[in-house]
Scaffold this motif. Sequence first.
Motif, mmCIF file in Angstrom:
data_model
loop_
_atom_site.group_PDB
_atom_site.id
_atom_site.type_symbol
_atom_site.label_atom_id
_atom_site.label_comp_id
_atom_site.label_asym_id
_atom_site.label_seq_id
_atom_site.Cartn_x
_atom_site.Cartn_y
_atom_site.Cartn_z
ATOM 1 N N ARG A 70 -1.981 -1.111 4.124
ATOM 2 C CA ARG A 70 -2.945 -1.749 3.729
ATOM 3 C C ARG A 70 -4.242 -1.154 4.139
ATOM 4 O O ARG A 70 -5.180 -1.318 4.736
ATOM 5 C CB ARG A 70 -3.051 -3.085 4.895
ATOM 6 C CG ARG A 70 -1.908 -3.952 4.539
ATOM 7 C CD ARG A 70 -2.003 -5.331 5.355
ATOM 8 N NE ARG A 70 -0.938 -6.451 4.929
ATOM 9 C CZ ARG A 70 -0.964 -7.643 5.141
ATOM 10 N NH1 ARG A 70 -1.968 -8.365 5.513
ATOM 11 N NH2 ARG A 70 0.087 -8.351 4.681
ATOM 12 N N PHE A 71 -4.148 0.089 3.514
ATOM 13 C CA PHE A 71 -5.549 0.876 3.764
ATOM 14 C C PHE A 71 -6.427 0.649 2.497
ATOM 15 O O PHE A 71 -6.019 0.182 1.522
ATOM 16 C CB PHE A 71 -5.283 2.434 3.261
ATOM 17 C CG PHE A 71 -4.822 3.240 4.618
ATOM 18 C CD1 PHE A 71 -4.970 3.527 5.819
ATOM 19 C CD2 PHE A 71 -3.091 3.617 4.346
ATOM 20 C CE1 PHE A 71 -4.730 4.027 7.004
ATOM 21 C CE2 PHE A 71 -2.570 4.388 5.645
ATOM 22 C CZ PHE A 71 -3.408 4.480 6.841
ATOM 23 N N VAL A 72 -8.122 0.471 2.665
ATOM 24 C CA VAL A 72 -8.601 0.105 1.725
ATOM 25 C C VAL A 72 -9.524 1.363 1.192
ATOM 26 O O VAL A 72 -10.142 1.217 0.442
ATOM 27 C CB VAL A 72 -9.674 -0.929 2.366
ATOM 28 C CG1 VAL A 72 -9.064 -2.022 3.128
ATOM 29 C CG2 VAL A 72 -10.348 -0.341 3.661
ATOM 30 N N SER A 73 -9.455 2.612 1.938
ATOM 31 C CA SER A 73 -9.768 3.542 1.207
ATOM 32 C C SER A 73 -9.472 4.041 -0.042
ATOM 33 O O SER A 73 -8.224 3.844 -0.486
ATOM 34 C CB SER A 73 -9.633 4.646 2.103
ATOM 35 O OG SER A 73 -10.071 6.093 1.692
ATOM 36 N N SER A 74 -10.374 4.335 -0.815
ATOM 37 C CA SER A 74 -10.143 4.628 -2.399
ATOM 38 C C SER A 74 -9.358 5.842 -2.416
ATOM 39 O O SER A 74 -9.237 6.241 -3.556
ATOM 40 C CB SER A 74 -11.392 4.329 -3.316
ATOM 41 O OG SER A 74 -12.490 5.520 -2.914
ATOM 42 N N PHE A 75 -9.418 6.636 -1.275
ATOM 43 C CA PHE A 75 -8.657 7.852 -1.391
ATOM 44 C C PHE A 75 -7.079 7.674 -2.244
ATOM 45 O O PHE A 75 -6.680 8.712 -2.632
ATOM 46 C CB PHE A 75 -8.366 8.428 0.103
ATOM 47 C CG PHE A 75 -7.283 9.608 0.234
ATOM 48 C CD1 PHE A 75 -7.851 10.837 0.112
ATOM 49 C CD2 PHE A 75 -6.007 9.209 0.488
ATOM 50 C CE1 PHE A 75 -6.736 11.783 0.389
ATOM 51 C CE2 PHE A 75 -5.223 10.159 0.706
ATOM 52 C CZ PHE A 75 -5.574 11.611 0.653
ATOM 53 N N PHE A 76 -6.696 6.668 -1.863
ATOM 54 C CA PHE A 76 -5.177 6.200 -2.476
ATOM 55 C C PHE A 76 -4.948 6.179 -3.915
ATOM 56 O O PHE A 76 -3.934 5.994 -4.438
ATOM 57 C CB PHE A 76 -4.620 5.249 -1.701
ATOM 58 C CG PHE A 76 -4.225 5.475 -0.079
ATOM 59 C CD1 PHE A 76 -3.215 6.256 0.307
ATOM 60 C CD2 PHE A 76 -5.455 5.447 0.677
ATOM 61 C CE1 PHE A 76 -3.134 6.595 1.626
ATOM 62 C CE2 PHE A 76 -5.295 5.786 2.105
ATOM 63 C CZ PHE A 76 -3.941 6.043 2.655
ATOM 64 N N ASN A 77 -6.327 6.296 -4.586
ATOM 65 C CA ASN A 77 -6.099 6.062 -6.136
ATOM 66 C C ASN A 77 -7.017 7.121 -6.846
ATOM 67 O O ASN A 77 -7.023 6.871 -8.003
ATOM 68 C CB ASN A 77 -7.035 4.741 -6.318
ATOM 69 C CG ASN A 77 -6.363 3.627 -5.714
ATOM 70 O OD1 ASN A 77 -5.272 3.253 -5.694
ATOM 71 N ND2 ASN A 77 -7.425 2.846 -4.955
#
Length: 355
Positions: A193-200
Amino acid sequence: MSYASLPTNPFSTGGKIEDTRLFIGRTDELHAIAAGMQNVQPTNINIVGDKHIGKSWLLYYFCLTWEQRVSDQNRYIVVYLSLRNANCQTEAGFYQAVADALQSRLSTWQFNLKNALRTKPLNRQAFSNAIKQWKQQKVLPVLCLDDFDRLFRHPQEFDDGFYDNLRSLMEDNALMLVLASSKSLNVYGSEHRFVSSFFNIAHTVELQELTTDEAIQLTRLPISSVNNTPALSVDEQEKAQQWGKRHPHKLQLAGYYLWEARQQGKSIKWAKEKFEQQIADFQQQGKGRGWKSLLGWLDPLHLGRLATKIGGNWDDLQNRIIGMLILVVIGLGLIRVLPLPDVKQWLERIFNFVK
């Protein structure tokens, strides 16, 4: 670079490759990483694959050979870092480990770049400032980070702010990451449930088994760096291919025990038994990790944190109590004390309460 003599048994079953002649295949993946470095906007890479498929070896081998793959070596500093290292369990420890790895690769004429990483304490802001100074000097640090999923075990240390900071450096073309993990970053982002766009923002490269030609080539590894005679006989090579198929680690294991059998005067049957025992041990370890993962999800504190992440500020005691309530409701449903509609209703009440 100079090559040391190959080990007595050329089929390595652990550790990292020091003699680059032992590395077989992965041409497309290596090209993808090098191409990502040389893009106008560097492309971050996420190497994804099952355990023992060769992610660590790929990253380490790239760090040994990257200078042969790019046109302007002075523009880059490439380092390998395994996040299994205990020092990487905190954010400050992570920055220091990265700084140490980068400094160890700098040339004498790049002394001014070392100073940027010597700030104490080397916190999030100081690390960002140091990397931005490298950008001003037109040097791109490329971090090959192995076992990246280890960071997700420490969510309080590596939170959305940590990942946002990395993303900012990446988007500013000041930093490139090559990350190895079992699953893709966007899957981890969703699970935790991270909201950071780092994961995309990383290009995913999924490691598969070797091609048939690569598998054959692996079983033909030479006796030594000065003797190109295959270490295994033709019959042993065929046995290794039958046992290991196209899986790199299984092929290595098969070659390892076939070689050992001949050196020790043992039979092919002995080699196969050793090989099969190793495979069984690895599979058992995988099952153990699966149970540990399940138990981790069922931990009351974890369940409580998951529930309260929807909203509100909750301490660990409150999270644990909420998690226990969730487990009790689910347990009563499993033993049929509560009917399914009531289980659903009670869970909805708990989640509505924590909002």
